[in-house]
Design an enzyme around this catalytic site. Structure first.
Site, mmCIF file in Angstrom:
data_model
loop_
_atom_site.group_PDB
_atom_site.id
_atom_site.type_symbol
_atom_site.label_atom_id
_atom_site.label_comp_id
_atom_site.label_asym_id
_atom_site.label_seq_id
_atom_site.Cartn_x
_atom_site.Cartn_y
_atom_site.Cartn_z
ATOM 1 N N ASP A 217 0.873 -1.178 0.000
ATOM 2 C CA ASP A 217 0.000 0.000 0.000
ATOM 3 C C ASP A 217 0.907 1.224 0.000
ATOM 4 O O ASP A 217 2.043 1.151 -0.460
ATOM 5 C CB ASP A 217 -0.945 -0.046 1.209
ATOM 6 C CG ASP A 217 -2.281 0.644 0.931
ATOM 7 O OD1 ASP A 217 -2.259 1.868 0.683
ATOM 8 O OD2 ASP A 217 -3.321 -0.015 0.953
ATOM 9 N N HIS B 201 2.137 1.948 -3.139
ATOM 10 C CA HIS B 201 1.230 2.909 -3.767
ATOM 11 C C HIS B 201 1.773 4.323 -3.729
ATOM 12 O O HIS B 201 1.028 5.275 -3.929
ATOM 13 C CB HIS B 201 -0.147 2.848 -3.097
ATOM 14 C CG HIS B 201 -0.860 1.548 -3.298
ATOM 15 N ND1 HIS B 201 -2.108 1.278 -2.769
ATOM 16 C CD2 HIS B 201 -0.502 0.422 -3.964
ATOM 17 C CE1 HIS B 201 -2.480 0.053 -3.105
ATOM 18 N NE2 HIS B 201 -1.516 -0.489 -3.819
#
Length: 391
Positions: A217, A240
């Site tokens: 993430d 991310h």
């Protein structure tokens, strides 16, 4: 935060760490019954209790070896500066249910002049948990534990520590002031769901420097109330990217103000530098003084992104625009390769358009060609080279 001030701050912290190291009383967990390949929860708890009660600087030592640890909550206030020195590898229970649904596996809180150091590894053994993580679609999902919780720490350092395979976020920072991360190594595979590297909320003067973060993430994410945050010399990927937000989903959120991201590299990430806010929510707040400079992108999707229609898994309505005001944002000397045609997307709110956004020397290519830029509800100042503007 001014970069020179940031460097001065963590140099002072290093001086403090050296002083404490030279002056400490040692509390080795093996003297409290800890053995390799055994549970050390009780031994570490008792060593902490004695060290925290010391009136002179103290050090809790976990020597080389592999150890098991259940959930632990190590709290202050302590009577003098305290250092936890971890040389070994510490394993969380594989079964998430054995952590009893707690937010964090290892928690440190309410301490002034705290140091967590040496080259220890905290392994969350999260693979089993990731396979059953359905929190994106199930609001009643089982709560998974983060590796670390740092809450209400002041004038503290986390240095040379590895966080591996957390079941949830690796590190959660809450209510801290003057907290520095140096040479952190955070790693989990790209397939590990919701495993943000370092998440910061309601904290001031947090520095993250000379660290490598690869996870499933956001490598680093800023929640509400984050102020004067500095990110220097960080390598991110997979993951991310570096994100402000998401913001605007919950009531009573505080503004985010003052972020410097400099001399960082992002490799094969799903996003690069991102600000994300939710539409369709009543919260009114702001994001300001965000500065990104000297960043290298390597095959990064969405290298520069402001997304004020962030709504994963259709958890909200886009009928009403975001009410989070974004102002004073600069992207300077951003270069490298994009995994998508659009190098810059500034999708701002129609209710509160972005203001004082600057794009300065953005050199991004996609398959050898110049990338494109798309703007909505903002008119950025453009200096030097930038991607081709699309209508």
């Amino acid at each position: 935060m001014d970069t020179k001030l940031s460097i001065t701050t963590f140099t002072l912290f290093l001086f403090l760490a050296s002083y404490v190291s030279a002056q400490t009383n040692g509390f080795d967990v093996t003297k409290y019954g800890a053995l390799p390949n055994r549970d050390i929860t009780k031994a570490l708890t008792n060593a902490w209790k004695d060290a925290c009660g010391s009136t002179t600087p103290s050090k809790v030592v976990v020597p080389k070896g592999t150890y098991m640890l259940k959930q632990i909550d190590l709290k202050g206030p302590c009577k003098a500066p305290i250092n936890v020195q971890v040389d070994g590898k510490i394993l969380a229970p594989k079964n998430p249910k054995l952590l009893n649904g707690v937010d964090q596996w290892v928690k440190f809180g309410y301490i002034n002049f705290f140091t967590l150091s040496e080259r220890g590894t905290f392994d969350g053994q999260g693979e089993t948990a990731w396979k059953h993580n359905d929190c994106g679609t199930n609001k009643n999902c089982d709560r998974l534990s983060m590796n670390f919780g740092f809450a209400f720490l002041n004038n503290s350092i986390i240095q040379d520590i590895t966080s591996k395979d957390s079941k949830n976020f690796h590190v959660n920072v809450l209510g801290c002031n003057n907290l520095t991360f140096i040479n952190m190594n955070i790693n989990a595979p790209a397939t590990s769901l919701n495993t943000d590297g370092i998440h910061i909320g309601r904290s001031t003067q947090v520095v993250i420097t000379n660290s490598i973060i690869g996870t499933g993430d956001d490598c680093i994410s800023l929640g509400d109330g984050s102020k004067q945050i500095t990110i220097l010399n960080v390598t991110c990927g997979p993951g991310h990217g570096i994100s402000v937000g998401s913001l605007g989903k919950y009531p009573n959120e505080e503004p985010v103000e003052g972020l410097t991201v400099k001399n960082c590299t992002l490799k094969n990430t799903d996003n690069g530098l991102r600000i994300k806010t939710w539409p369709g929510t009543p919260i009114i707040s702001s994001v300001s003084k965000m500065h990104f400079e000297d960043i290298v992108m390597v095959n990064v999707s969405n290298p520069i992104l402001i997304d004020q229609q962030y709504c994963p898994w259709n958890q909200c309505t886009k009928q009403y625009p975001s009410k989070i005001k974004i102002t004073d944002v600069s992207f300077k000397n951003i270069r490298g390769t994009s995994a998508t045609q659009e190098g810059i997307v500034l999708d701002c709110s129609s209710s509160v358009p972005c203001e004082f956004v600057e794009l300065n020397d953005i050199d991004l290519t996609f398959n050898g060609a110049v990338t494109t830029a798309k703007f909505s509800n903002t008119k950025p100042t453009i200096i030097g080279k930038v991607p081709k503007l699309m209508a």
